[in-house]
Design a protein around this motif. Structure first.
Motif, PDB file in Angstrom:
ATOM      1  N   LEU A  63      12.350  76.553  24.211  1.00 35.56           N
ATOM      2  CA  LEU A  63      12.672  76.116  22.888  1.00 35.56           C
ATOM      3  C   LEU A  63      12.264  77.152  21.681  1.00 35.56           C
ATOM      4  CD1 LEU A  63      11.598  72.543  22.859  1.00 35.56           C
ATOM      5  CD2 LEU A  63      14.009  73.039  22.676  1.00 35.56           C
ATOM      6  N   ARG A  64      11.249  77.914  21.975  1.00 38.00           N
ATOM      7  CA  ARG A  64      10.925  78.907  21.086  1.00 38.00           C
ATOM      8  C   ARG A  64      11.831  80.217  21.171  1.00 38.00           C
ATOM      9  NH1 ARG A  64       5.501  82.054  21.026  1.00 38.00           N
ATOM     10  NH2 ARG A  64       6.209  82.410  19.276  1.00 38.00           N
ATOM     11  N   ALA A  65      12.555  80.525  22.524  1.00 37.12           N
ATOM     12  CA  ALA A  65      13.541  81.561  22.647  1.00 37.12           C
ATOM     13  C   ALA A  65      14.688  81.038  21.868  1.00 37.12           C
ATOM     14  CB  ALA A  65      13.815  81.781  24.001  1.00 37.12           C
ATOM     15  N   ILE A  66      15.089  79.634  22.149  1.00 38.70           N
ATOM     16  CA  ILE A  66      16.471  79.425  21.517  1.00 38.70           C
ATOM     17  C   ILE A  66      16.459  79.503  20.060  1.00 38.70           C
ATOM     18  CG2 ILE A  66      18.008  77.473  21.314  1.00 38.70           C
ATOM     19  CD1 ILE A  66      17.070  76.431  23.980  1.00 38.70           C
ATOM     20  N   LEU A  67      15.258  78.940  19.527  1.00 38.80           N
ATOM     21  CA  LEU A  67      15.196  78.990  17.985  1.00 38.80           C
ATOM     22  C   LEU A  67      15.219  80.504  17.264  1.00 38.80           C
ATOM     23  CD1 LEU A  67      12.669  75.744  17.609  1.00 38.80           C
ATOM     24  CD2 LEU A  67      15.096  75.867  17.321  1.00 38.80           C
ATOM     25  N   ARG A  68      14.373  81.237  18.067  1.00 43.13           N
ATOM     26  CA  ARG A  68      14.399  82.821  17.404  1.00 43.13           C
ATOM     27  C   ARG A  68      15.635  83.101  17.479  1.00 43.13           C
ATOM     28  NH1 ARG A  68       9.047  84.756  21.155  1.00 43.13           N
ATOM     29  NH2 ARG A  68       7.639  84.387  19.821  1.00 43.13           N
ATOM     30  N   ARG A  69      16.592  82.874  18.594  1.00 46.15           N
ATOM     31  CA  ARG A  69      17.692  83.486  18.823  1.00 46.15           C
ATOM     32  C   ARG A  69      18.886  82.946  17.629  1.00 46.15           C
ATOM     33  NH1 ARG A  69      18.013  82.958  23.862  1.00 46.15           N
ATOM     34  NH2 ARG A  69      19.427  80.879  23.868  1.00 46.15           N
ATOM     35  N   HIS A  70      18.527  81.803  17.058  1.00 46.18           N
ATOM     36  CA  HIS A  70      19.343  81.233  16.168  1.00 46.18           C
ATOM     37  C   HIS A  70      18.602  80.968  14.812  1.00 46.18           C
ATOM     38  CE1 HIS A  70      22.684  80.528  19.103  1.00 46.18           C
ATOM     39  NE2 HIS A  70      21.628  80.285  19.885  1.00 46.18           N
ATOM     40  N   VAL A  71      17.750  81.806  14.437  1.00 45.89           N
ATOM     41  CA  VAL A  71      16.735  81.528  13.517  1.00 45.89           C
ATOM     42  C   VAL A  71      17.673  81.630  12.119  1.00 45.89           C
ATOM     43  CG1 VAL A  71      16.316  83.954  13.216  1.00 45.89           C
ATOM     44  CG2 VAL A  71      14.707  82.262  12.200  1.00 45.89           C
ATOM     45  N   LYS A  72      18.984  82.209  11.895  1.00 46.72           N
ATOM     46  CA  LYS A  72      19.324  82.600  10.815  1.00 46.72           C
ATOM     47  C   LYS A  72      20.246  81.550  10.294  1.00 46.72           C
ATOM     48  CE  LYS A  72      19.824  87.556  10.956  1.00 46.72           C
ATOM     49  NZ  LYS A  72      20.532  88.766  10.877  1.00 46.72           N
ATOM     50  N   ASP A  73      21.122  80.951  11.337  1.00 50.15           N
ATOM     51  CA  ASP A  73      22.078  79.777  11.087  1.00 50.15           C
ATOM     52  C   ASP A  73      21.367  78.192  11.454  1.00 50.15           C
ATOM     53  OD1 ASP A  73      22.019  80.339  13.658  1.00 50.15           O
ATOM     54  OD2 ASP A  73      24.125  80.118  14.205  1.00 50.15           O
ATOM     55  N   ILE A  74      20.196  78.275  11.706  1.00 52.38           N
ATOM     56  CA  ILE A  74      19.516  76.875  12.261  1.00 52.38           C
ATOM     57  C   ILE A  74      19.638  75.946  11.172  1.00 52.38           C
ATOM     58  CG2 ILE A  74      17.167  77.558  11.626  1.00 52.38           C
ATOM     59  CD1 ILE A  74      16.238  75.953  14.195  1.00 52.38           C
ATOM     60  N   PRO A  75      20.064  74.516  11.477  1.00 55.81           N
ATOM     61  CA  PRO A  75      20.066  73.745  10.748  1.00 55.81           C
ATOM     62  C   PRO A  75      18.583  72.941  10.613  1.00 55.81           C
ATOM     63  CG  PRO A  75      21.100  72.711  12.518  1.00 55.81           C
ATOM     64  CD  PRO A  75      20.741  74.357  12.956  1.00 55.81           C
ATOM     65  N   ALA A  76      17.663  73.564   9.944  1.00 57.56           N
ATOM     66  CA  ALA A  76      16.060  73.219  10.095  1.00 57.56           C
ATOM     67  C   ALA A  76      15.739  71.765   9.945  1.00 57.56           C
ATOM     68  CB  ALA A  76      15.321  74.041   8.940  1.00 57.56           C
ATOM     69  N   ARG A  77      16.618  71.152   9.031  1.00 58.14           N
ATOM     70  CA  ARG A  77      16.111  69.725   8.825  1.00 58.14           C
ATOM     71  C   ARG A  77      16.552  68.922  10.047  1.00 58.14           C
ATOM     72  NH1 ARG A  77      18.461  65.009   6.638  1.00 58.14           N
ATOM     73  NH2 ARG A  77      17.173  63.512   5.620  1.00 58.14           N
ATOM     74  N   GLU A  78      17.497  68.822  10.399  1.00 65.87           N
ATOM     75  CA  GLU A  78      17.881  68.152  11.741  1.00 65.87           C
ATOM     76  C   GLU A  78      17.028  68.394  13.092  1.00 65.87           C
ATOM     77  OE1 GLU A  78      19.877  69.399   9.418  1.00 65.87           O
ATOM     78  OE2 GLU A  78      20.867  67.694   8.668  1.00 65.87           O
ATOM     79  N   VAL A  79      16.899  69.751  13.192  1.00 70.44           N
ATOM     80  CA  VAL A  79      16.167  70.242  14.426  1.00 70.44           C
ATOM     81  C   VAL A  79      14.727  69.554  13.993  1.00 70.44           C
ATOM     82  CG1 VAL A  79      15.248  72.466  15.431  1.00 70.44           C
ATOM     83  CG2 VAL A  79      17.581  72.251  14.591  1.00 70.44           C
ATOM     84  N   ASN A  80      14.006  69.641  12.930  1.00 70.66           N
ATOM     85  CA  ASN A  80      12.804  69.165  13.083  1.00 70.66           C
ATOM     86  C   ASN A  80      12.715  67.695  12.957  1.00 70.66           C
ATOM     87  OD1 ASN A  80      10.635  71.506  12.114  1.00 70.66           O
ATOM     88  ND2 ASN A  80      12.347  72.121  11.164  1.00 70.66           N
ATOM     89  N   ARG A  81      13.776  67.034  12.651  1.00 69.16           N
ATOM     90  CA  ARG A  81      13.749  65.633  12.838  1.00 69.16           C
ATOM     91  C   ARG A  81      13.863  65.393  14.548  1.00 69.16           C
ATOM     92  NH1 ARG A  81      14.413  62.560   8.653  1.00 69.16           N
ATOM     93  NH2 ARG A  81      15.173  60.488  10.059  1.00 69.16           N
ATOM     94  N   MET A  82      14.366  65.983  14.954  1.00 67.79           N
ATOM     95  CA  MET A  82      14.537  65.741  16.671  1.00 67.79           C
ATOM     96  C   MET A  82      13.170  66.164  17.119  1.00 67.79           C
ATOM     97  SD  MET A  82      17.371  67.223  19.264  1.00 67.79           S
ATOM     98  CE  MET A  82      17.205  68.882  18.881  1.00 67.79           C
ATOM     99  N   LEU A  83      12.866  67.368  16.718  1.00 74.09           N
ATOM    100  CA  LEU A  83      11.366  67.947  17.393  1.00 74.09           C
ATOM    101  C   LEU A  83      10.333  66.760  17.155  1.00 74.09           C
ATOM    102  CD1 LEU A  83      11.774  71.734  16.360  1.00 74.09           C
ATOM    103  CD2 LEU A  83      12.009  70.574  18.749  1.00 74.09           C
TER     104      LEU A  83
END
Length: 731
Positions: free
Chosen positions: A632-652
């Motif tokens: 998960l850390r590797a995925i989030l690092r790879r997509h750090v620029k276009d990540i939908p932070a709010r939705e991802v954090n709700r899922m996390l």
């Protein structure tokens, strides 16, 4: 395309790397110091005096291990003082058999109790029991006993001064060797992972091998931390610090490569991509070994391995899968799995390149978490009397072991008085001391090594005395045996048993003119001591299954703390990954202890094994949780620029609660209540990240899939912990 993987062999047993390892250098230091001190004494005194001084140096040398300088001084000084006191007390009591027996039994008990202080106290326990054994044959007057103890202390102090001087001069070299050993273990770890891509290997068995290798890797990484992170003061130290940091980052990246290997094999069963992935893993291991080898030779490392053939094969397979998808064939899942593995492997190859680069640069400072407290990463050792006293209870495995040793030595002394030939009780006692270990499995292994090693050593010594009885030959054999004794003590104890038998028998021949009858008697004594140790290994035995509830609880607690730190990092609550690294280390240490206990349990009688399969799966599932977080850390690092932070954090946030609840339920089964993470707090945090938006993000399916795997493995941890608890409680 890929090369066949060789059987895993400890790097220090390979001829290419043996002479650069710290094991061989330890043997050289040991041999040069011990022989030098004896020869220096012979220049001014007789052989008897030289042997007394030499025994003092030998006992102190048993504590000569790679350690920070301050720790090394304390450990070796403790050995000098304690062993000097023991040799004085035993020498004074030797003329009175009844008093000697009482003293030996008491000393063996208290010396064995010292192992409550952990692995580093084991050599001190052995040194204490060794000098106790070697002193019991001396029938000296009080004045002679004082003189003998004084000579022993002189030898100990001489070796202490010599060892500290060498350690100071070679302090950077020793760091390089210990770091190289951790890198070699990391390469062996990747070799094990490579076989996951080979359909000939059973996945369950491979996971078991991987977990055991992970435990060995954790041990070597900790040794590297203890030496490198405690003192890094100059530019040369900065290089090993940077390599160490790159090694840890690479290790986490390797963890993230875990995938559903069963699914991978199904989708790519007939594809050359599996062979290419295995070939890439194999080459990565060799690449890391090249860095380790360069570090042992004090040289910079440069990448010489090409990954292009395997990467080209994977790209060709990806193109083929894309054509199938375009043609409407069901290949989407295979395409996604292979593409994910391709990306992870490329990241690992890049990080291996950074590892090479770290060995090439000159650094002015050591930018490793500047101003951070390194203590949580380092082994903590407290020699407090309260720790010792707290184990004076019958349910303590250490207390039971100490009683077992004391009773076995009393029995060995009694048997020694009944022998028909000239009594050599000390050899029987020495055999008992060496063989009888805290765990049954260690005792069985030591018994085999001691018997085989002594037989071979006696045969070699007899051959030397019969056919090559020349001072030059005897002296050469003695020097080689002296060097080999410490070299193999942590690698192959059987080789050490051979060497120490040759060394002692040849010393006896030089000092007292021994003969072949002496060798025969030593063989008989060895078998008697082995028999006594075997019998008493069942007396007050502490079986491994009895420690399982505590070890399982430690793993669950460590995993709960790790998950708390991991989700804070993933959700962006904490930008510094320092707390996360601390908790990951704690979990890996707990898993390593549980894994080691399970391996020892497999060597115990079948009637003493409990829940082996469930423990295996419990360890694997906890390990997988770490792998999922790393992914998960590797995925989030790879997509750090276009990540939908709010939705991802709700899922996390929801994932954090679900995983935390599973771990809390598992702990509750073991009588420990912990709070469950708050969903409201995490959701409130996610609302502050960014406004709601559409989830049109290429990483979304990958994150969802990894979160599902995280949930599933957390639930399996609960299932297996319940099964272990039921099985052990029934026992």
């Amino acid at each position: 395309m890929s090369q066949s993987l060789p059987p895993l062999l400890h790097y220090a047993l390979s001829p290419r790397t043996f002479f650069h390892s710290h094991y061989f250098h330890l043997g050289l230091r040991f041999g040069a110091g011990l022989i030098g001190i004896i020869w220096a004494t012979l220049a001014f005194a007789d052989m008897t005096t030289a042997m007394s001084v030499g025994i003092g140096a030998l006992c102190t040398a048993l504590m000569d291990m790679p350690s920070p300088l301050r720790h090394k001084l304390n450990e070796m000084l403790a050995s000098v003082l304690l062993c000097s006191l023991v040799t004085l007390v035993v020498s004074l009591c030797a003329p009175y058999f009844w008093l000697l027996t009482i003293v030996l039994v008491l000393l063996s008990f208290f010396a064995s109790m010292m192992i409550v202080y952990g692995k580093k106290s084991m050599p001190l326990q052995l040194a204490t029991l060794f000098i106790m054994t070697m002193s019991m044959e001396h029938h000296l007057t009080p004045l002679q006993a004082l003189a003998h103890a004084g000579l022993f202390t002189l030898g100990g102090i001489a070796y202490l001064a010599y060892a500290m001087g060498i350690a100071w001069l070679l302090r950077h070299r020793i760091k390089q060797q210990v770091l190289a050993e951790a890198l070699f273990e990391l390469a062996a770890y990747i070799d094990t992972k490579a076989d996951f891509y080979d359909t000939r290997y059973n996945l369950t068995e491979q996971f078991n091998k991987l977990v055991r290798q992970q435990a060995a890797l954790a041990d070597k990484q900790q040794a590297s931390r203890d030496l490198i992170l405690r003192a890094h003061q100059n530019r040369k130290d900065a290089i090993v610090v940077q390599i160490h940091v790159c090694m840890l980052d690479l290790y986490e990246q390797i963890l993230s490569t875990h995938t559903d290997y069963a699914q991978l094999r199904v989708h790519l069963a007939d594809s050359p991509a599996l062979e290419a992935l295995r070939g890439l893993a194999f080459k990565c291991a060799r690449d890391i070994e090249s860095v380790a080898y360069a570090v042992t030779r004090k040289k910079a490392s440069f990448q010489a391995i090409s990954y292009e053939p395997e990467l080209a094969a994977i790209e060709a397979e990806l193109a083929e899968l894309m054509r199938r998808v375009a043609a409407g064939k069901p290949a989407q899942e295979a395409l996604a799995v292979l593409r994910a593995q391709r990306n992870k492997v490329r990241a690992i190859i890049n990080m291996v390149g950074e590892l090479h680069g770290a060995s090439q640069k000159a650094y002015d400072s050591t930018p490793y978490w500047q101003d951070a407290d390194m203590q949580p990463f380092l082994s903590q050792q407290k020699y407090e009397i309260g720790v010792l006293l707290s184990h004076f209870r019958m349910d303590s495995p250490v207390f039971r072991f100490s009683l077992r040793v004391a009773m076995a030595i009393a029995c060995g002394l009694a048997i020694g008085t009944l022998l028909p030939y000239s009594a050599h009780s000390y050899w029987i006692i020495l055999t008992i001391v060496i063989i009888l270990r805290p765990s049954f499995s260690m005792t069985v292994q030591r018994r085999s090594d001691r018997i085989v090693g002594t037989v071979i050593g006696c045969v070699i010594t007899a051959a030397i005395l019969l056919f090559f009885n020349h001072p030059a030959v005897i002296l050469t054999a003695l020097v080689l045996a002296t060097i080999a004794t410490p070299t193999f003590v942590y690698l192959r104890y059987r080789y050490t048993a051979i060497a120490v038998s040759i060394m002692i028998l040849l010393q006896m021949n030089l000092a007292a003119g021994g003969n072949l009858h002496t060798i025969t008697e030593r063989l008989v004594d060895t078998f008697i001591g082995a028999a006594v140790a075997t019998v008493f290994s069942f007396v007050l035995a502490s079986w491994e299954y009895q420690s399982l509830p505590k070890l399982i609880q430690q793993v669950l607690v460590a995993n709960g703390r790790y998950m708390e730190a991991a989700f804070e990092l993933l959700q962006g609550k904490c930008r510094n990954d320092f707390p996360y690294r601390i908790q990951r280390k704690g979990l890996m240490d707990a898993l390593a202890m549980l894994s080691a206990a399970m391996v020892r349990m497999l060597d115990e009688p079948a009637s003493k094994r409990r829940a082996v399969e469930d423990i295996n799966l419990f360890i694997v599932q906890n390990y997988l949780l770490v792998a999922h977080v790393a992914a998960l850390r590797a995925i989030l690092r790879r997509h750090v620029k276009d990540i939908p932070a709010r939705e991802v954090n709700r899922m996390l946030a929801a994932s954090h609660v679900q995983v935390g609840r599973a771990l809390a339920d598992a702990l509750a089964r073991h009588g420990v209540k912990v709070p469950v993470p708050s969903l409201e707090e995490d959701l409130a945090w996610s609302e502050t990240i960014a406004p709601a938006g559409s989830v049109d993000w290429p990483g979304w399916p990958v994150v969802q899939r990894r979160v599902r795997l995280l949930h599933a493995d957390a639930e399996k941890i609960l299932v297996h912990s319940e099964a272990i608890e039921r099985n052990v409680m029934q026992a």
